[in-house]
Design a protein around this motif. Sequence first.
Motif, short mmCIF file in Angstrom:
data_model
loop_
_atom_site.label_atom_id
_atom_site.label_comp_id
_atom_site.label_asym_id
_atom_site.label_seq_id
_atom_site.Cartn_x
_atom_site.Cartn_y
_atom_site.Cartn_z
N ARG A 51 9.31 -10.45 8.14
CA ARG A 51 8.34 -11.03 9.07
C ARG A 51 7.44 -12.01 8.34
N ASP A 52 6.83 -12.90 9.10
CA ASP A 52 5.84 -13.81 8.53
C ASP A 52 4.60 -13.02 8.13
N ALA A 53 4.04 -13.35 6.99
CA ALA A 53 2.78 -12.76 6.57
C ALA A 53 1.69 -13.23 7.52
N VAL A 54 0.85 -12.30 7.91
CA VAL A 54 -0.29 -12.59 8.77
C VAL A 54 -1.53 -12.04 8.07
N VAL A 55 -2.62 -11.95 8.78
CA VAL A 55 -3.87 -11.50 8.18
C VAL A 55 -3.68 -10.13 7.52
N PHE A 56 -4.13 -10.05 6.28
CA PHE A 56 -4.08 -8.81 5.50
C PHE A 56 -5.49 -8.25 5.41
N TYR A 57 -5.62 -6.95 5.68
CA TYR A 57 -6.90 -6.27 5.56
C TYR A 57 -6.80 -5.22 4.46
N PRO A 58 -7.59 -5.36 3.41
CA PRO A 58 -7.57 -4.32 2.36
C PRO A 58 -7.98 -2.97 2.94
N ALA A 59 -7.32 -1.94 2.48
CA ALA A 59 -7.69 -0.58 2.87
C ALA A 59 -9.02 -0.21 2.22
N GLU A 60 -9.58 0.87 2.69
CA GLU A 60 -10.83 1.38 2.15
C GLU A 60 -10.69 1.63 0.64
N ASP A 61 -11.82 1.59 -0.05
CA ASP A 61 -11.81 1.74 -1.51
C ASP A 61 -11.11 3.01 -1.99
N TYR A 62 -11.27 4.10 -1.26
CA TYR A 62 -10.68 5.35 -1.75
C TYR A 62 -9.15 5.32 -1.73
N HIS A 63 -8.55 4.36 -1.03
CA HIS A 63 -7.09 4.22 -1.04
C HIS A 63 -6.60 3.38 -2.22
N GLN A 64 -7.47 2.58 -2.80
CA GLN A 64 -7.06 1.71 -3.91
C GLN A 64 -6.86 2.56 -5.16
N ASP A 65 -5.71 2.37 -5.81
CA ASP A 65 -5.36 3.16 -7.00
C ASP A 65 -5.45 4.66 -6.75
N TYR A 66 -5.06 5.07 -5.56
CA TYR A 66 -5.18 6.48 -5.17
C TYR A 66 -4.47 7.40 -6.16
N HIS A 67 -3.33 6.94 -6.66
CA HIS A 67 -2.54 7.76 -7.58
C HIS A 67 -3.28 8.03 -8.89
N LYS A 68 -4.25 7.21 -9.23
CA LYS A 68 -5.06 7.42 -10.43
C LYS A 68 -6.33 8.21 -10.11
N LYS A 69 -6.95 7.91 -8.97
CA LYS A 69 -8.21 8.56 -8.59
C LYS A 69 -8.00 10.01 -8.16
N ASN A 70 -6.87 10.28 -7.55
CA ASN A 70 -6.56 11.61 -6.99
C ASN A 70 -5.17 12.02 -7.44
N GLU A 71 -4.98 12.05 -8.73
CA GLU A 71 -3.64 12.25 -9.30
C GLU A 71 -2.96 13.53 -8.80
N LYS A 72 -3.69 14.63 -8.77
CA LYS A 72 -3.09 15.91 -8.35
C LYS A 72 -2.62 15.82 -6.89
N HIS A 73 -3.47 15.35 -6.00
CA HIS A 73 -3.09 15.26 -4.59
C HIS A 73 -1.94 14.27 -4.40
N TYR A 74 -2.01 13.15 -5.09
CA TYR A 74 -0.94 12.15 -4.99
C TYR A 74 0.40 12.77 -5.39
N LYS A 75 0.43 13.46 -6.51
CA LYS A 75 1.68 14.06 -6.99
C LYS A 75 2.19 15.12 -6.02
N GLU A 76 1.29 15.92 -5.46
CA GLU A 76 1.68 16.94 -4.48
C GLU A 76 2.25 16.29 -3.23
N ASP A 77 1.56 15.27 -2.73
CA ASP A 77 2.00 14.58 -1.51
C ASP A 77 3.34 13.90 -1.73
N ARG A 78 3.49 13.25 -2.84
CA ARG A 78 4.75 12.57 -3.14
C ARG A 78 5.89 13.59 -3.27
N ALA A 79 5.63 14.69 -3.94
CA ALA A 79 6.65 15.72 -4.12
C ALA A 79 7.11 16.29 -2.77
#
Length: 171
Positions: free
Chosen positions: A130-158
């Motif tokens: 699709r054509d790129a359209v307006v992009f809205y950054p997600a809230e700060d807590y979603h940025q680098d989530y895998h680093k900020k919330n490593e345990k939860h990220y690993k559990e969710d991914r698993a």
Amino acid sequence: MEKATFAGGCFWCMVTPFEEQPGIHGIVSGYTGGHVEHPTYEQVKTGETGHVEVVEITFDPELFPYERLLELYWPQIDPTDDGGQFQDRGTQYRTAIFVHNERQRELAEQSKQELAASGRFNQPIVTEIRDAVVFYPAEDYHQDYHKKNEKHYKEDRAQSGRDEFIEANWN
């Protein structure tokens, strides 16, 4: 610098394949493709805004060509699933490549056709281009989530089934 935008289910899982690559200068999780201005995560997760979760990648095409981004993108997803990705169900988790110019469109279409012709999957490749359209950054807590919330990220991914799918279908 150029932008590349990929939807592959939960945006948390779409950051790690691209980070720390030479020529990648930034990865931002966010939303695109919908009809609500400045959507929140709570709005997007309902599936009613039309947005999908994406990562927007800023890259230097001289150091890391768009073709290489596509080579990294496809093995992160189930390109035959139009109802979401893995445990994340709904239109907000569908796959798509949002192209920023005609060259990206041509390369994305070519890579999709090559994947379809490869015989890797018995079902059609449904990932949209699709054509790129307006992009809205997600809230700060979603940025680098895998680093900020490593345990939860690993559990969710698993729990998601993503890694098992990748191992079974891409390796």
